[in-house]
Design an enzyme around this catalytic site. Structure first.
Site, PDB file in Angstrom:
ATOM      1  N   ASP A  58       0.818  -1.211   0.000  1.00 11.28           N
ATOM      2  CA  ASP A  58       0.000   0.000   0.000  1.00 11.28           C
ATOM      3  C   ASP A  58       0.857   1.268   0.000  1.00 11.28           C
ATOM      4  OD1 ASP A  58      -2.242  -1.774   0.384  1.00 11.28           O
ATOM      5  OD2 ASP A  58      -1.575  -1.926   2.450  1.00 11.28           O
ATOM      6  N   HIS A  90      -4.583  -1.473  -6.443  1.00  8.89           N
ATOM      7  CA  HIS A  90      -3.954  -0.224  -6.855  1.00  8.89           C
ATOM      8  C   HIS A  90      -5.039   0.806  -7.096  1.00  8.89           C
ATOM      9  CE1 HIS A  90      -0.102  -2.221  -8.608  1.00  8.89           C
ATOM     10  NE2 HIS A  90      -0.193  -2.292  -7.318  1.00  8.89           N
TER      11      HIS A  90
HETATM   12  P1  IMP Z   1      -2.623 -12.937   1.561  1.00  8.41           P
HETATM   13  O1  IMP Z   1      -1.740 -12.351   0.515  1.00  8.41           O
HETATM   14  O2  IMP Z   1      -4.083 -12.666   1.342  1.00  8.41           O
HETATM   15  O3  IMP Z   1      -2.342 -14.380   1.817  1.00  8.41           O
HETATM   16  O4  IMP Z   1      -2.288 -12.188   2.937  1.00  8.41           O
HETATM   17  C1  IMP Z   1      -1.042 -12.357   3.618  1.00  8.41           C
HETATM   18  C2  IMP Z   1      -0.638 -11.072   4.311  1.00  8.41           C
HETATM   19  O5  IMP Z   1      -0.216 -10.138   3.333  1.00  8.41           O
HETATM   20  C3  IMP Z   1      -1.755 -10.371   5.089  1.00  8.41           C
HETATM   21  O6  IMP Z   1      -1.198  -9.735   6.227  1.00  8.41           O
HETATM   22  C4  IMP Z   1      -2.274  -9.342   4.117  1.00  8.41           C
HETATM   23  O7  IMP Z   1      -2.895  -8.265   4.766  1.00  8.41           O
HETATM   24  C5  IMP Z   1      -0.970  -8.937   3.451  1.00  8.41           C
HETATM   25  N1  IMP Z   1      -1.142  -8.408   2.094  1.00  8.41           N
HETATM   26  C6  IMP Z   1      -1.311  -9.110   0.965  1.00  8.41           C
HETATM   27  N2  IMP Z   1      -1.385  -8.297  -0.092  1.00  8.41           N
HETATM   28  C7  IMP Z   1      -1.235  -7.060   0.375  1.00  8.41           C
HETATM   29  C8  IMP Z   1      -1.186  -5.771  -0.255  1.00  8.41           C
HETATM   30  O8  IMP Z   1      -1.281  -5.614  -1.483  1.00  8.41           O
HETATM   31  N3  IMP Z   1      -1.028  -4.726   0.595  1.00  8.41           N
HETATM   32  C9  IMP Z   1      -0.886  -4.864   1.924  1.00  8.41           C
HETATM   33  N4  IMP Z   1      -0.907  -6.033   2.557  1.00  8.41           N
HETATM   34  C10 IMP Z   1      -1.084  -7.121   1.774  1.00  8.41           C
END
Ligand code: IMP
Length: 453
Positions: A21, A49
């Protein structure tokens, strides 16, 4: 950023240097005009995005924001996990707003597919690890986005239970695979206590073959497509999703996502060798945020953190969750910049820090035994125990959003940027002062408004 007239820009990578982010969408959008092909190499619909064009706000999850330019090609590489239903919704929503989505969007036939049972599994595992293990071992859930990302990548590694985009184009093959997969997956979901009716392989095969048919015009061998583009002298812009500290190998494991989000994911996620990339722009916010669980040494779990959250609109694009906010952690950023081979920095959301009497930057960690280190610790359990060592700098009160160049920023703001450059060891090439394209300093000067789709 200055090039000779007619000089081709090198292939460039844009990558988040924190926990996600960082405002990559805006920076990708800014650099898109200089490149021909915009490439996603990792992650899936867990990423979000946001691009603001005039009064229009576009929230994209799977499709590179380059799609907003009619003359650019967008490639979803083999390292991405594609949720076809979400992708089609994104395509439809863009078309409804007059954005052209045709042969300018190419999707790798080797990208893996996120199926509905992956999302079910993601949520079920999170519940199980959160609730069922909480009393005995503490909460082991990751705080995922529940978009099925981890289970889809797990199937990729497991191989026999995986489905790739190319498989959606062959209904008989898809059906035969789903018959085996659904039996196994039903048993696994039942073991997690969430499923009562068995998964229906025929219904899923029909639905996903129909998605495949709609996606067929976009599906290509993306590895050859990218190499053909490079041979033809076209320049590539690699757009990292998620961020380096969430990288499965180099992030704060296990509180990470399931792909290589650092630039190290580019070669495997696209088939383009790393040495082809001449420039890596690392994106960092002027402070730090994190969504979901995991260590965050500089977190401000107080009024100041809340102030940053409100001023920076720190709520997830994908899930709407409030983001955890804290001071800038340069130990972490210097580490990510090193792993990614960053050649420059884009510092985003710089305007959010205005109005504070003083600002802090973490430049080292104090370990539980009292020693001080300037090295990052990419292991959640060990990182939990560190205390940030801060430098305190004067703040600034002026509204800097319309500053015409870097030299006219308040002295304290310039000193903050200079300190980032000194600690990380690379130049701050871009400074974002607000959501609009024109609220950006590129190479020290205000970016021009760009003609758009
Ligand atoms: P997952 O990618 O849904 O398996 O989540 C794993 C971890 O990565 C969690 O803490 C999510 O909040 C974080 N996460 C995954 N994608 C993003 C992103 O694009 N921005 C911020 N956090 C992310």
């Amino acid at each position: 950023m200055t090039r000779r007239p007619n000089e081709r820009p090198p292939h460039t990578a844009i990558v988040g240097l924190q926990w996600g982010d960082e405002g990559k969408g805006k920076i990708v959008d800014l650099l898109t005009s200089e490149h021909d092909v915009i490439v996603r190499y990792n992650g899936g619909a867990n990423a979000g995005h946001t691009v603001v064009v005039g009064s229009e706000r576009y929230a994209l999850h799977l499709i590179p924001s380059g799609i907003l330019y009619p003359d650019k090609e967008c490639v979803v590489g083999n390292g991405v996990v594609v949720d076809p239903e979400k992708l089609l919704q994104e395509i439809d929503a863009l078309r409804a707003r007059g954005v052209r989505v045709a042969d300018n969007l190419r999707i790798s036939d080797r990208a893996h597919v996120v199926m509905p049972y992956h999302k079910e599994q993601d949520a079920a595992l999170e519940e199980y690890l959160g609730a069922k293990t909480a009393s005995a071992r503490g909460n082991l859930s990751i705080g995922t986005t529940r978009r099925g990302i981890g289970p889809a990548y797990a199937d990729k590694i497991r191989r026999s239970t995986a489905i790739r985009v190319g498989d959606l184009l062959d209904p008989d093959y898809l059906r035969s695979r789903l018959h085996v997969i659904c039996t196994l997956r039903t048993a696994e979901l039942e073991a997690l206590g969430v499923r009562t009716a068995p998964l229906d392989p025929d219904a899923l095969a029909t639905q996903y073959a129909a998605f495949g048919e709609r996606l067929r015009p976009h599906v290509v061998d993306s590895v050859y497509a990218l190499h053909d583009a490079m041979l033809a002298g076209r320049s590539l812009l690699f757009e990292g999703a998620n961020a380096s500290l969430l990288d499965i190998d180099h992030g704060t494991f296990p509180y990470v996502t399931s792909s290589n989000c650092s630039t190290l994911g580019i070669p495997s996620g696209t088939g383009v060798p790393g040495h082809a990339i001449g420039r890596v722009l690392g994106i960092m916010k002027a402070y730090s945020t994190r969504v979901g669980a995991g260590p965050f040494p500089t977190e401000l779990d107080n009024e100041l953190g809340q102030r940053i959250r409100e001023r920076g609109r720190e709520y997830g694009t994908t899930t709407g969750r409030p983001r955890r906010c804290g001071w800038l952690d340069l130990v972490a950023v210097r580490y990510s910049a090193m792993v990614c081979g960053a050649t420059g920095i884009a510092c985003t959301l710089f305007d959010v820090l205005a109005g504070l009497d003083e600002v802090r930057i973490c430049t080292a960690y104090r370990l539980p035994d009292g020693t001080v280190t300037d090295r990052f610790i990419p292991d959640a359990h060990r990182l939990e125990g560190v205390e940030p060592v801060y430098e305190t700098l004067p703040g600034w009160h002026e509204d800097i959003r319309e500053a015409p160049d870097r030299d006219s920023l308040p002295e304290a703001a310039r000193a903050y940027l200079a300190r980032i450059e000194a600690v990380v060891g690379i130049p701050v090439e871009v400074v974002s002062l607000g959501p609009e394209r024109t609220q950006t300093l590129v190479g020290g000067r205000r970016a021009a408004a760009l003609a758009h789709a």
